[in-house]
Design a protein around this motif. Structure first.
Motif, PDB file in Angstrom:
ATOM      1  N   PHE A  12       0.827  -1.205   0.000  1.00 50.10           N
ATOM      2  CA  PHE A  12       0.000   0.000   0.000  1.00 50.10           C
ATOM      3  C   PHE A  12       0.866   1.263   0.000  1.00 50.10           C
ATOM      4  O   PHE A  12       0.608   2.213  -0.735  1.00 50.10           O
ATOM      5  N   ILE A  13       1.938   1.251   0.810  1.00 53.73           N
ATOM      6  CA  ILE A  13       2.828   2.411   0.885  1.00 53.73           C
ATOM      7  C   ILE A  13       3.537   2.640  -0.443  1.00 53.73           C
ATOM      8  O   ILE A  13       3.640   3.755  -0.936  1.00 53.73           O
ATOM      9  N   VAL A  14       4.016   1.545  -1.050  1.00 51.72           N
ATOM     10  CA  VAL A  14       4.728   1.640  -2.325  1.00 51.72           C
ATOM     11  C   VAL A  14       3.817   2.198  -3.407  1.00 51.72           C
ATOM     12  O   VAL A  14       4.184   3.107  -4.164  1.00 51.72           O
ATOM     13  N   ILE A  15       2.585   1.661  -3.496  1.00 50.38           N
ATOM     14  CA  ILE A  15       1.622   2.120  -4.503  1.00 50.38           C
ATOM     15  C   ILE A  15       1.268   3.588  -4.275  1.00 50.38           C
ATOM     16  O   ILE A  15       1.211   4.388  -5.213  1.00 50.38           O
ATOM     17  N   SER A  16       1.079   3.958  -3.026  1.00 50.31           N
ATOM     18  CA  SER A  16       0.726   5.342  -2.708  1.00 50.31           C
ATOM     19  C   SER A  16       1.839   6.297  -3.108  1.00 50.31           C
ATOM     20  O   SER A  16       1.601   7.369  -3.663  1.00 50.31           O
ATOM     21  N   CYS A  17       3.085   5.884  -2.865  1.00 52.71           N
ATOM     22  CA  CYS A  17       4.222   6.732  -3.206  1.00 52.71           C
ATOM     23  C   CYS A  17       4.355   6.891  -4.716  1.00 52.71           C
ATOM     24  O   CYS A  17       4.722   7.947  -5.222  1.00 52.71           O
ATOM     25  N   LYS A  18       4.068   5.801  -5.431  1.00 54.09           N
ATOM     26  CA  LYS A  18       4.175   5.863  -6.886  1.00 54.09           C
ATOM     27  C   LYS A  18       3.128   6.779  -7.476  1.00 54.09           C
ATOM     28  O   LYS A  18       3.365   7.488  -8.441  1.00 54.09           O
ATOM     29  N   LYS A  19       1.923   6.750  -6.876  1.00 55.01           N
ATOM     30  CA  LYS A  19       0.829   7.554  -7.416  1.00 55.01           C
ATOM     31  C   LYS A  19       1.017   9.032  -7.113  1.00 55.01           C
ATOM     32  O   LYS A  19       0.586   9.883  -7.863  1.00 55.01           O
ATOM     33  N   LYS A  20       1.701   9.320  -5.982  1.00 57.92           N
ATOM     34  CA  LYS A  20       1.834  10.708  -5.562  1.00 57.92           C
ATOM     35  C   LYS A  20       2.972  11.378  -6.315  1.00 57.92           C
ATOM     36  O   LYS A  20       4.127  11.005  -6.177  1.00 57.92           O
ATOM     37  N   GLU A  21       2.666  12.361  -7.133  1.00 61.18           N
ATOM     38  CA  GLU A  21       3.665  13.105  -7.884  1.00 61.18           C
ATOM     39  C   GLU A  21       3.787  14.496  -7.288  1.00 61.18           C
ATOM     40  O   GLU A  21       2.814  15.086  -6.826  1.00 61.18           O
ATOM     41  N   SER A  22       5.002  15.021  -7.279  1.00 60.95           N
ATOM     42  CA  SER A  22       5.189  16.399  -6.839  1.00 60.95           C
ATOM     43  C   SER A  22       4.494  17.326  -7.823  1.00 60.95           C
ATOM     44  O   SER A  22       4.515  17.081  -9.022  1.00 60.95           O
ATOM     45  N   PRO A  23       3.873  18.390  -7.332  1.00 62.18           N
ATOM     46  CA  PRO A  23       3.191  19.316  -8.239  1.00 62.18           C
ATOM     47  C   PRO A  23       4.192  19.994  -9.167  1.00 62.18           C
ATOM     48  O   PRO A  23       5.358  20.204  -8.816  1.00 62.18           O
ATOM     49  N   LEU A  24       3.726  20.334 -10.361  1.00 62.54           N
ATOM     50  CA  LEU A  24       4.567  20.988 -11.351  1.00 62.54           C
ATOM     51  C   LEU A  24       4.789  22.441 -10.954  1.00 62.54           C
ATOM     52  O   LEU A  24       3.838  23.194 -10.740  1.00 62.54           O
ATOM     53  N   THR A  25       6.055  22.824 -10.825  1.00 61.67           N
ATOM     54  CA  THR A  25       6.408  24.207 -10.517  1.00 61.67           C
ATOM     55  C   THR A  25       7.479  24.673 -11.496  1.00 61.67           C
ATOM     56  O   THR A  25       8.035  23.872 -12.250  1.00 61.67           O
ATOM     57  N   PHE A  26       7.779  25.971 -11.458  1.00 65.36           N
ATOM     58  CA  PHE A  26       8.730  26.521 -12.418  1.00 65.36           C
ATOM     59  C   PHE A  26       9.676  27.501 -11.734  1.00 65.36           C
ATOM     60  O   PHE A  26       9.323  28.158 -10.758  1.00 65.36           O
ATOM     61  N   THR A  53      12.536  26.723 -16.217  1.00 58.53           N
ATOM     62  CA  THR A  53      12.800  25.315 -15.911  1.00 58.53           C
ATOM     63  C   THR A  53      11.639  24.748 -15.112  1.00 58.53           C
ATOM     64  O   THR A  53      11.212  25.337 -14.121  1.00 58.53           O
ATOM     65  N   ALA A  54      11.122  23.616 -15.569  1.00 58.66           N
ATOM     66  CA  ALA A  54      10.020  22.940 -14.871  1.00 58.66           C
ATOM     67  C   ALA A  54      10.589  22.013 -13.804  1.00 58.66           C
ATOM     68  O   ALA A  54      11.602  21.344 -14.001  1.00 58.66           O
ATOM     69  N   LEU A  55       9.907  21.964 -12.664  1.00 57.42           N
ATOM     70  CA  LEU A  55      10.285  21.096 -11.558  1.00 57.42           C
ATOM     71  C   LEU A  55       9.060  20.295 -11.126  1.00 57.42           C
ATOM     72  O   LEU A  55       7.931  20.657 -11.426  1.00 57.42           O
ATOM     73  N   GLY A  56       9.300  19.207 -10.408  1.00 60.93           N
ATOM     74  CA  GLY A  56       8.172  18.431  -9.880  1.00 60.93           C
ATOM     75  C   GLY A  56       7.949  17.163 -10.661  1.00 60.93           C
ATOM     76  O   GLY A  56       8.853  16.328 -10.761  1.00 60.93           O
TER      77      GLY A  56
END
Length: 253
Positions: A12-26, A53-56
């Motif tokens: 569950f932790i692994v799947i949750s981490c994979k699904k969670k992406e950092s928001p796109l920032t610049f 430059t895009a980040l996230g």
């Protein structure tokens, strides 16, 4: 039982981490004579580049950054034949500095120097579409400099850079709308030739510009100097409210 429970918690932790992406920032990175090391070792042209430059979100950010770099390289390199050989902005800057020094070696009496400035910013960060605008000025020792605007449109779902065909549905119908806006703004009646006031559309047929961008409220069509008119005409900018162009768009903004 405890082993099974631990396993499920781990999954569950692994799947949750994979699904969670950092928001796109610049962020913006500045390139000029004080930040470019090569400029400390000899004559340097006037350079002022703000690179977006895009980040996230790693995959999307990587696609955006590569596309931004391609735009900057194509705008900075003087000889179009060299563009395919130059892969990075650092290489393009080095090439520009080298060209500047060669120019002064060939014409030592000249007081003119090469110049290049480019500022990039987010024009629209929508649900599916990211539109980035580049305002650029360059001078390569000719009679005058050249100012232009470039738009980069990216599908946020795929990271793909979009051309007019990718953006516009039913292009013939949209072309009619854009031509009506152009004629209205320039005072050219429907019965007159599109070139009657001095424009040079090929075969007297209206075409869309190379650069189309978006804001939250409108689509912007920009014809850069020499695209359909003389240098003296400057940029031709046509703005169309989004509510009029939304039916023609393939993506949701």
């Amino acid at each position: 039982m405890k082993k099974h429970l631990c396993f499920y918690v781990f999954v569950f932790i692994v799947i949750s981490c994979k699904k969670k992406e950092s928001p796109l920032t610049f962020k913006n990175t500045i390139y000029n004579a004080t930040t470019i090391e090569t400029c400390n070792m000899g004559m340097c042209p006037e350079l002022d580049i703000e690179r977006l430059t895009a980040l996230g979100d790693a995959k999307l950010a990587d696609s955006i950054n590569k596309a931004v770099e391609r735009v900057l390289v194509s705008n900075l390199v003087i000889n179009p034949d060299e563009i395919p050989k130059i892969k990075t902005l650092d290489e393009a800057i080095a090439n520009f500095i080298s060209s500047h020094r060669n120019y002064h070696d060939e014409f030592p009496e000249t007081n003119a120097g090469y110049e290049f400035s480019s500022k990039s910013a987010i024009s629209l960060n929508g649900s599916e579409l990211l539109s980035i605008v580049f305002d650029t000025y360059s001078f390569w020792g000719g009679a005058h400099g050249y100012g232009s605007t470039t738009y980069l449109n990216i599908d946020k779902q795929t990271g793909k850079s979009l051309n007019t065909e990718n953006l516009i549905d039913n292009e013939p119908a949209f072309l009619k709308l854009a031509e009506q806006k152009f004629r209205s703004q320039k005072g050219i009646s429907e019965n007159e030739s599109i070139n009657s006031t001095g424009y040079f559309f090929e075969n007297d047929q209206f075409i869309l510009p190379a650069n189309i961008g978006f804001t939250e409220n409108e689509m912007t069509l920009i014809y850069n100097p020499y695209e359909v008119a003389s240098y003296a005409e400057g940029q031709i900018i046509i703005k169309i409210p989004l509510n009029e162009v939304t039916p023609f768009l393939k993506l949701s903004l």
